[in-house]
Motif scaffolding. Structure first.
Motif, PDB file in Angstrom:
ATOM      1  N   ASN A   1       3.802  12.005  -1.951  1.00  0.00           N
ATOM      2  CA  ASN A   1       2.141  11.527  -1.753  1.00  0.00           C
ATOM      3  C   ASN A   1       2.113  10.494  -0.472  1.00  0.00           C
ATOM      4  OD1 ASN A   1      -0.485  10.740  -1.839  1.00  0.00           O
ATOM      5  ND2 ASN A   1      -0.300   9.879  -4.071  1.00  0.00           N
ATOM      6  N   PRO A   2       1.955  10.979   0.731  1.00  0.00           N
ATOM      7  CA  PRO A   2       1.909  10.300   2.020  1.00  0.00           C
ATOM      8  C   PRO A   2       0.640   9.410   1.851  1.00  0.00           C
ATOM      9  CG  PRO A   2       1.664  12.446   2.471  1.00  0.00           C
ATOM     10  CD  PRO A   2       1.666  12.457   1.009  1.00  0.00           C
ATOM     11  N   GLU A   3      -0.403   9.639   1.120  1.00  0.00           N
ATOM     12  CA  GLU A   3      -1.671   8.882   1.042  1.00  0.00           C
ATOM     13  C   GLU A   3      -1.450   7.280   0.340  1.00  0.00           C
ATOM     14  OE1 GLU A   3      -3.262  12.445   0.871  1.00  0.00           O
ATOM     15  OE2 GLU A   3      -2.687  11.980   2.774  1.00  0.00           O
ATOM     16  N   GLU A   4      -0.488   7.158  -0.625  1.00  0.00           N
ATOM     17  CA  GLU A   4      -0.522   5.933  -1.263  1.00  0.00           C
ATOM     18  C   GLU A   4       0.221   5.154  -0.501  1.00  0.00           C
ATOM     19  OE1 GLU A   4      -1.547   5.801  -4.494  1.00  0.00           O
ATOM     20  OE2 GLU A   4      -1.012   3.914  -4.643  1.00  0.00           O
ATOM     21  N   TYR A   5      -0.751   4.157  -0.192  1.00  0.00           N
ATOM     22  CA  TYR A   5      -0.215   3.064   1.115  1.00  0.00           C
ATOM     23  C   TYR A   5       0.688   1.883   0.272  1.00  0.00           C
ATOM     24  CZ  TYR A   5      -4.291   0.284  -0.660  1.00  0.00           C
ATOM     25  OH  TYR A   5      -5.301  -0.347  -1.318  1.00  0.00           O
TER      26      TYR A   5
ATOM     27  N   LEU B   1      -2.020  -0.010   7.634  1.00  0.00           N
ATOM     28  CA  LEU B   1      -3.171  -0.442   8.436  1.00  0.00           C
ATOM     29  C   LEU B   1      -4.163   0.431   8.965  1.00  0.00           C
ATOM     30  CD1 LEU B   1      -1.528  -3.634   9.856  1.00  0.00           C
ATOM     31  CD2 LEU B   1      -3.011  -3.527   8.045  1.00  0.00           C
ATOM     32  N   GLN B   2      -3.444   1.635   9.226  1.00  0.00           N
ATOM     33  CA  GLN B   2      -4.287   2.891   9.755  1.00  0.00           C
ATOM     34  C   GLN B   2      -4.926   3.294   8.565  1.00  0.00           C
ATOM     35  OE1 GLN B   2      -1.979   5.851  11.190  1.00  0.00           O
ATOM     36  NE2 GLN B   2      -1.199   4.487  13.152  1.00  0.00           N
ATOM     37  N   ILE B   3      -4.506   3.233   7.384  1.00  0.00           N
ATOM     38  CA  ILE B   3      -5.388   3.777   6.237  1.00  0.00           C
ATOM     39  C   ILE B   3      -6.427   2.492   5.985  1.00  0.00           C
ATOM     40  CG2 ILE B   3      -5.143   4.440   3.914  1.00  0.00           C
ATOM     41  CD1 ILE B   3      -2.427   5.352   4.435  1.00  0.00           C
ATOM     42  N   GLU B   4      -5.860   1.571   5.713  1.00  0.00           N
ATOM     43  CA  GLU B   4      -6.893   0.360   4.999  1.00  0.00           C
ATOM     44  C   GLU B   4      -6.690  -0.903   6.041  1.00  0.00           C
ATOM     45  OE1 GLU B   4      -6.239  -0.688   0.933  1.00  0.00           O
ATOM     46  OE2 GLU B   4      -6.431  -2.689   1.649  1.00  0.00           O
ATOM     47  N   ASP B   5      -7.695  -1.039   6.825  1.00  0.00           N
ATOM     48  CA  ASP B   5      -7.337  -1.903   7.979  1.00  0.00           C
ATOM     49  C   ASP B   5      -7.259  -3.425   7.661  1.00  0.00           C
ATOM     50  OD1 ASP B   5      -9.841  -2.224   7.481  1.00  0.00           O
ATOM     51  OD2 ASP B   5     -10.662  -1.478   9.332  1.00  0.00           O
ATOM     52  N   SER B   6      -7.579  -3.763   6.129  1.00  0.00           N
ATOM     53  CA  SER B   6      -7.613  -5.395   6.020  1.00  0.00           C
ATOM     54  C   SER B   6      -6.576  -5.438   4.691  1.00  0.00           C
ATOM     55  CB  SER B   6      -8.885  -5.683   5.481  1.00  0.00           C
ATOM     56  OG  SER B   6      -9.314  -4.908   4.403  1.00  0.00           O
ATOM     57  N   ASN B   7      -5.601  -4.747   4.673  1.00  0.00           N
ATOM     58  CA  ASN B   7      -4.456  -4.881   3.905  1.00  0.00           C
ATOM     59  C   ASN B   7      -3.632  -6.019   4.073  1.00  0.00           C
ATOM     60  OD1 ASN B   7      -2.002  -4.715   2.265  1.00  0.00           O
ATOM     61  ND2 ASN B   7      -2.465  -2.518   1.798  1.00  0.00           N
ATOM     62  N   ILE B   8      -3.896  -7.044   3.226  1.00  0.00           N
ATOM     63  CA  ILE B   8      -3.375  -8.420   3.601  1.00  0.00           C
ATOM     64  C   ILE B   8      -1.675  -8.341   3.670  1.00  0.00           C
ATOM     65  CG2 ILE B   8      -3.620  -9.153   1.233  1.00  0.00           C
ATOM     66  CD1 ILE B   8      -4.278 -11.948   2.466  1.00  0.00           C
ATOM     67  N   LYS B   9      -1.042  -7.716   2.617  1.00  0.00           N
ATOM     68  CA  LYS B   9       0.276  -7.665   2.626  1.00  0.00           C
ATOM     69  C   LYS B   9       0.903  -7.034   3.728  1.00  0.00           C
ATOM     70  CE  LYS B   9       0.908  -7.195  -2.303  1.00  0.00           C
ATOM     71  NZ  LYS B   9       1.190  -6.578  -3.496  1.00  0.00           N
ATOM     72  N   ALA B  10       0.229  -5.901   4.035  1.00  0.00           N
ATOM     73  CA  ALA B  10       0.711  -5.094   5.268  1.00  0.00           C
ATOM     74  C   ALA B  10       0.710  -6.155   6.521  1.00  0.00           C
ATOM     75  CB  ALA B  10      -0.157  -4.033   5.518  1.00  0.00           C
ATOM     76  N   PHE B  11      -0.722  -6.805   6.831  1.00  0.00           N
ATOM     77  CA  PHE B  11      -0.470  -7.728   7.822  1.00  0.00           C
ATOM     78  C   PHE B  11       0.567  -8.770   7.743  1.00  0.00           C
ATOM     79  CE2 PHE B  11      -5.090  -6.894   8.572  1.00  0.00           C
ATOM     80  CZ  PHE B  11      -4.654  -6.342  10.022  1.00  0.00           C
ATOM     81  N   TYR B  12       0.712  -9.430   6.603  1.00  0.00           N
ATOM     82  CA  TYR B  12       1.836 -10.415   6.297  1.00  0.00           C
ATOM     83  C   TYR B  12       3.476  -9.833   6.662  1.00  0.00           C
ATOM     84  CZ  TYR B  12       4.753 -14.110   4.310  1.00  0.00           C
ATOM     85  OH  TYR B  12       5.424 -14.884   4.068  1.00  0.00           O
ATOM     86  N   ARG B  13       3.415  -8.652   6.301  1.00  0.00           N
ATOM     87  CA  ARG B  13       4.797  -8.005   6.404  1.00  0.00           C
ATOM     88  C   ARG B  13       4.849  -7.582   7.797  1.00  0.00           C
ATOM     89  NH1 ARG B  13       4.871  -5.474   0.363  1.00  0.00           N
ATOM     90  NH2 ARG B  13       5.003  -7.680  -0.581  1.00  0.00           N
ATOM     91  N   ARG B  14       3.873  -7.121   8.478  1.00  0.00           N
ATOM     92  CA  ARG B  14       4.138  -6.789   9.807  1.00  0.00           C
ATOM     93  C   ARG B  14       4.373  -7.992  10.717  1.00  0.00           C
ATOM     94  NH1 ARG B  14      -0.246  -3.249  13.124  1.00  0.00           N
ATOM     95  NH2 ARG B  14      -1.293  -5.122  13.145  1.00  0.00           N
TER      96      ARG B  14
END
Lengths: 955, 360
Positions: free
Chosen positions: A690-694, A721-734
């Protein structure tokens, strides 16, 4: 100061215990004294306090001893147990959480095992060896008489009361001398012969846990034996471990031990098993490269090393061995390649291989077209691109001096392909292993393995067979025949293998039982043999049968494709490759071959070649999963596709959902236990379902961060971030990933975004401060190395390590290469064959602004074709994306290619209009790219060329 | 020691301390669990078995079993991972095997020795060691006996001094060399410093030596491999590491010795996950963590051409002092690397965590 002067003034006489002159208890003396024993005595005197208490002098004495002999016993002090204050908060937390994790695991396990109280106990006890039938004899009695004699000579044991008077110090100082002496009294009795250790462990009746426990312990034993250099023993224990539970890590270790034993064949097999289980396993690739190089199979070795370097561009060992192998190859070539040209080609090849990691496909494409003008890089390019082993055959002929521009020649030149057919036999004599790889190579090169093995493995999930164990559904006779066939195939006796397989097939069909899976495998295996023998028509026939039984299974499709290709039935081959790609788009070999055939067909049939193609079968969604899920694929009963299609779809979905959940939970648990590598694997599997599950992506990013795989972490975050552009975790980890990649500016940006979303994230604030500092440091230090960027990095890095900046670039290189492989559900870029394909991809790229994918596209697209492919679709946005991806991904590692693209872009329709409409900012982007190119060096363009191109771009 | 170097070394953390109301002689982890057993002697002269479970930072008493005689030692070495029966030796010379879930009656019981059983070891169970499950006991009566739980009343092997010879107190026993179904050795250490190696396959004394001082504890680095190393600790603070791979016809096994502390080394236990790391527990309440380093060549030819072993070296990884009283027993968790329990004569049992064992 007082401490110093007092003993000095007292300076006469000696100490009580050791009769050391008092004057020795002095800083100056201690500073100069080199006699550790003497210093130790001084220290003891000082510590005892019998001459007064001089803490600083004592400390100085300790330091002196430490510097002379860090392992001195006198330095040992009584210490209390460590407490929280001895650790950083993180470490302490880690220690505790690790323990807690284990405790929970144990508790759960306990509950389970109580339920599992099995009846197998008795069964197992039946397996036990008999009771020792010695009827309590007295084994030592014979010896005891001798012993009596000796006893009399021996020193009389101390009385208990004597212990009180015992002077440990004195006793201990004798240790070194008397060690040997005490041994000399030892007596000798018979020696046993060589150890016979069972290669397999009987695991009947064991639970999974127990098996894991035992497998782990056997592995540990192997590791220990390895550490002491008992490689044979190590191999034995690894084999035992594998016999309980086969894991990639153990195979990998075993391979290393076998390398040490110079058992190349087995080492190769084991490496390939690892790569079967974990494609892209760096260690296995490195090891296989070593094996290949020892088997004088240099091209394959280079290929593996390049694969390593495409993942880990920093890997200095890989670079070193690459150089070494290329050296060897250079030494070898002139002999095997009579043409005088050979040497020159090779030198160029080397350069290319090093500068162009990861851009191989592109070079290859260039090659095919401009083949005559640049005979440089086919091998290198292929190797870098994760060379499909299909090419092996060609590479071989290359090695023999047949042709260096293999692909182009092959399809243009019928005579060449005739020679091709004869080639396998010759090669078989030479390099068995390589030969095996060849047929199998259609599963990406890094998974290249002995076909029979691979066959079993990749299918294994569904229907485990011969080499596997009990789970096969084949009748024993057939299974035996099959495994014999596999063995023969492995050893290169294809004719005999065919006979075995045929027998097996006859047997199975004779039984009339319906097990299409196994029958299909048998046919497919026999097809592989035929293919090896060059018997293409029989191969095709067998593939057809296999496909009848098992529609859309990869192997037969690929084999048929290869057979068709070598029979010059390009259309059929094309269809098959395309079908394969529908099933699993990540099979590089199929991709490449399809592209190659496209060329040939265009040459042959002209632009309307497509019309002459038979229809490409539509692959049902159920079959369109990746090989990893092959179990689901093969276990389903083959039926008419159209009818079962929906059913399968449904089934597949439900299964996938369930599997997804399970995998994710497993992944989460693994993270808790700190097993990040495995967790990442679980998550990757999730994504396939399931590639959609971010959330899976953010989780995997976390794992990668923990594993210091920043590049991968960043990619996962990007995806989220492409899927959800305000995902805080993703930002932090990136942000953390950027920090790891030393891209501090980007890191700062991301941290700022985190804080923008939620200003209360303390960690982010802290990290931000740290990174900002690093950024300042970096910007002041990084300027100098800027110029190095565009150069041929690898070579230079070996000799002169440059600044961080460059390393960053090198890391970035890995990106475009990895994108298609690691996350196939992301934008997949396959080589566009016509303007429509190209337009589709460009639109997709443009919509997501996915520069990495765009760079990919550009890398595999030939610059020359750009005007044709773009047709009249060039727009400002597209141009900009192109420029940006060239700037960020391509220019750094291959300025020549970037230049070519720029040059041909300017020839595209509408170019003038688009350029005229560029905004000031956009122009600046273009300007930057040009600056970058002019800083870089390439033999593909001169500064004048660049200047004139600048004018074309109206700069 | 510089701070940085110090941080990279393993640290010993005292995770839990549990005071007991009796003298603890032995403590053991229950395999495949977070539970541990304390065996000892209550004030009124009875034997006690306490089962604790580790819950975070405390030990929870799950069960207490009282037996008529003080229990000196115990092992899980001969039981299966599923059964996990405990074999104990008591002050009266009895060998008992208990099902801890039904501890009223022993599963197996034999009056094995005339006097106290000082030491016990098991092999063939827990998936450790090939071959039959066997238990060896060493007693003050001077005998070393090997038992098979499937055979009642009589030992399968008995090693005792011949008539007329003075009996030595056997303080410690250990199994080793159990790498296939036939091979197996028992090593025994005596109060006079004798170490004897009995080969159970050939039923002979394979080797003996004397380390001059009473042998408190012997252990092979692993029981289930072609015997590799043997550590023997002694009464006066020294311990010896023998390289058991190469036996010289006259010189026996090469060894290296090291002094840990100024008092008796009560016990040595190898890390189950890494055979070259071991911990010794000392009379002064201290623990020492050691690492054995192999020499470049483990064997060489002597002047007569026979192979002789070459000893390696030992380095101290860490030492801590936990108590003023001797630490008499020590056991590593077989399941969790670095987790360890020790019992001391100050009537305290401690759960320890040794960190960074992976980085050695």
């Amino acid at each position: 100061m007082g401490d110093e002067s007092v003993p000095y003034l007292l300076g006469e006489g000696t100490t009580k215990t050791y009769q050391i002159p008092i004057s020795h208890l002095d800083y100056k003396f201690i500073e100069k004294c080199t006699d550790v024993k003497h210093l130790e005595k001084i220290l003891r005197v000082l510590r005892s306090g019998e001459e007064g208490c001089y803490p600083e002098l004592t400390l100085a004495c300790e330091k002196r001893i430490e510097c002379l002999d860090p392992r001195s016993r006198a330095l040992r002090k009584e210490k209390p147990a460590a407490t929280a204050s001895d650790f950083t908060a993180e470490e302490w937390e880690a220690i505790n959480s690790e323990l807690m994790g284990w405790l929970t695991e144990m508790n759960e396990d306990d509950k389970k095992s109580q339920l599992l109280r099995t009846d197998t106990l008795n069964e197992r006890q039946d397996n036990l060896p008999p009771i020792r039938c010695s009827s309590s004899c007295l084994p030592t009695s014979q010896n005891k008489k001798l012993q009596n004699k000796q006893r009399s000579k021996k020193n009389i044991p101390r009385d208990y009361s004597e212990w009180d008077k015992f002077d440990v110090e004195k006793e201990c100082s004798k240790i070194d001398e008397d060690g040997e002496e005490s041994n000399s009294k030892a007596r000798f009795s018979s020696r046993t012969s060589l150890p016979m250790i069972e290669k397999k462990i009987d695991t009947t009746g064991m639970t999974k846990r127990e098996k894991i426990f035992i497998a782990t312990r056997e592995k540990e034993k192997g590791n220990e034996a390895f550490a002491t250099g008992d490689y044979l023993e190590a191999v034995t224990y690894y084999t035992r471990s594998i016999s309980v539970i086969p894991t990639a890590a153990v195979y990998n270790n075993k391979a290393l031990a076998e390398i040490k034993l110079q058992d190349w064949d087995n080492a190769l097999q084991d490496c390939e098993k690892v790569l079967d289980m974990e494609p892209g396993n760096i260690k296995a690739l490195m090891r296989r490269a070593t094996v290949h190089s020892h088997l004088q199979n240099y091209q394959a070795a280079i290929e593996d090393l390049n694969n390593v370097l495409s993942v880990e561009p920093e890997n200095s060992r890989a670079k070193k061995s690459l150089l070494e192998i290329e050296e060897k190859l250079k030494g070898l070539k002139p002999i095997s390649e009579p043409q005088g040209k050979g040497k020159k080609i090779l030198i160029e090849e080397i350069e290319d291989a090093e500068s162009g990691e990861g851009k191989g496909e592109d070079t290859e494409e260039c090659e095919r077209h401009g083949g005559d003008t640049t005979p440089a890089a086919p091998a290198a390019a292929r190797a870098a691109a994760g060379e499909p082993a299909m090419g092996n055959a060609h590479r071989k002929s290359h090695g023999k001096g047949k042709a260096h521009d293999r692909d182009a020649h092959k399809h243009r030149d019928c005579a060449e392909s005739g020679a091709e057919k004869g080639a396998p036999e010759k090669k078989a004599e030479k390099h068995l292993s390589d030969h095996e790889g060849e047929v199998n190579g259609y599963l990406r090169s890094d998974e290249k393995s002995e076909s029979a093995e691979a066959e079993i493995k990749s299918r294994g999930e569904g229907s485990r067979s011969a080499a596997g164990d009990s789970s096969t559904s084949l009748p024993p006779t057939a299974a035996k025949l099959k495994s014999e066939g596999n063995e023969l195939f492995k050893s290169g006796q294809f004719g005999e293998a065919v006979l075995k397989y045929s027998e097996a097939i006859e047997y199975v069909t004779g039984l009339g039982e319906q097990n299409p899976d196994d029958l299909s495998i048998l046919y497919s295996n026999r097809a592989a043999c035929y293919l090896k023998e060059g018997n293409c028509s029989d191969c095709i026939q067998d593939c057809n049968r296999a496909l009848e039984l098992q529609p859309f299974s990869l192997k037969p499709l690929l084999r048929r494709a290869m057979a068709n290709e070598s029979m010059e039935r390009y259309r059929q081959a094309y269809i098959d490759y395309k079908t394969v790609l529908q099933i699993d788009s990540s099979i590089q070999a199929a991709n490449d071959s399809a592209n190659r055939i496209t060329k040939t067909l265009i040459d042959q049939d002209g632009p309307s070649w497509r019309e002459k193609l038979p229809p490409i079968p539509v692959v049902p969604v159920a079959a369109q999963i990746h090989r990893w899920d092959g179990g689901a694929l093969t276990s389903e009963k083959p039926s008419t596709i159209d009818i079962s299609r929906e059913e399968q779809l449904q089934m597949n979905r439900e299964e996938a959902m369930e599997k997804f959940k399970r995998l994710k939970n497993e992944g989460n648990d693994l993270v808790k236990m700190g097993e990040y590598e495995e967790a990442a694997n679980k998550y990757s599997e999730c994504m396939k379902l399931n590639p959609e599950e971010y959330t899976v992506y953010t989780n995997r990013a976390l794992c990668y961060l923990k594993l210091y795989k920043y590049e991968e972490a960043k990619r996962d975050c990007d995806h989220v971030l492409q899927i959800e552009d305000s995902n805080i975790k993703a930002f932090y980890r990136r942000a953390l990933a950027y920090k790891g990649l030393q891209n501090y500016q980007a890191s700062v940006d991301d941290f700022n975004k985190v804080l923008l979303i939620d200003p209360n994230v303390l960690e982010a604030q802290k990290e931000l401060e740290e990174v900002t500092q690093l950024l300042h440091l970096d910007s002041s230090a990084g300027d100098g190395s800027q110029q190095m960027q565009g150069k041929k990095i690898t070579i230079q890095e070996v000799t002169e390590p440059d600044g961080q900046e460059e390393r960053h670039v090198a890391a970035e290189e890995a990106v475009p290469k990895q994108v298609p492989r690691r996350s196939p559900e992301k934008l997949r870029v396959s080589a566009p064959s016509n303007a429509y394909d190209f337009g589709q991809i460009v639109n997709a790229v443009n919509a997501t602004k996915d520069k990495a994918a765009c760079a990919d596209l550009l890398t595999i697209t030939e610059p020359k074709r750009l005007p044709v492919l773009l047709s009249n679709k060039l727009e400002g946005e597209i141009l900009l994306v192109f420029i940006q991806s060239l700037e960020h991904y391509v220019a750094g590692k291959d300025p020549g290619l970037a230049y070519q693209h720029l040059f041909y872009l300017s020839k595209a329709e509408r170019f003038k209009v688009v350029v005229a409409l560029l905004s000031k900012n956009e122009k600046e982007e273009v300007q930057q790219l040009f600056d970058l190119l002019s800083e870089s060096q390439s033999d593909q363009y001169s500064l004048e060329d660049l200047e004139s191109l600048r004018k074309v771009y109206e700069l | 020691m510089s701070a940085a170097a110090g941080l990279e070394r393993p640290q010993v953390v005292s995770h839990v301390q549990q005071a007991l109301s009796y003298t603890v002689f032995d403590c053991k982890w229950v395999p495949r669990s977070a539970r541990l057993l304390c065996l000892g002697s209550a004030a009124r002269g009875t034997g006690l078995v306490q089962l604790y479970e580790l819950h975070g930072a405390r030990l929870e008493l799950l069960r207490e079993i009282e037996k008529p005689k003080p229990i000196k030692c115990g092992t899980f070495g001969a039981t299966s991972l599923q059964q996990r029966y405990l074999a104990t030796g008591d002050f009266d010379g009895n060998l008992n095997i208990w099902n801890l879930e039904a501890p009223e009656i022993p599963v197996y019981s034999v009056k094995g020795h005339k006097e106290i059983i000082n030491s016990i070891d098991g092999v063939g169970g827990l998936g450790i060691g090939e071959g039959a499950p066997e238990i060896v006991t060493g007693s003050r009566d001077g005998t070393v006996k090997v038992w098979d739980p499937r055979q009642n009343d009589t030992p399968v092997a008995n090693m005792e001094p011949v008539q007329g010879e003075s009996k030595r107190d056997c303080w410690t026993v250990a199994f080793g060399n159990a790498y296939n179904q036939e091979e197996r050795v028992v090593c025994a250490g005596y109060d006079n410093g004798d170490i004897k190696l009995f080969d159970l396959k050939t039923m002979s004394l394979r080797w003996e030596t004397n380390i001059k001082n009473g042998v408190c504890s012997v252990e092979f680095d692993r029981k289930d491999i072609n015997m590799n190393k043997l550590v023997a600790t002694s009464l006066e603070g020294k311990f010896h590491v023998f390289d058991m791979r190469t036996q010289h016809p006259t010189k026996g096994f090469a060894s290296v010795s090291e002094k840990a502390q100024k008092s008796t080394i009560w016990q040595v236990r190898h890390l189950p996950q890494n055979r070259d790391i071991f911990m010794t527990s000392g009379g002064s309440g201290s623990l020492h963590l050691w690492k054995y380093e192999y020499p470049a060549q483990r064997s060489k030819k002597d002047s007569e051409g026979s192979e002789m072993g070459v000893a390696g070296s030992i380095s101290l990884l860490q030492n801590v002092t936990l108590s003023t009283q001797p630490i008499s027993s020590l056991d590593w968790s077989p399941d969790k690397k670095g987790l360890c329990v020790c019992g001391a004569f100050d009537q305290t049992v401690r759960v320890l965590i040794v960190t960074k064992l992976n980085k050695i």
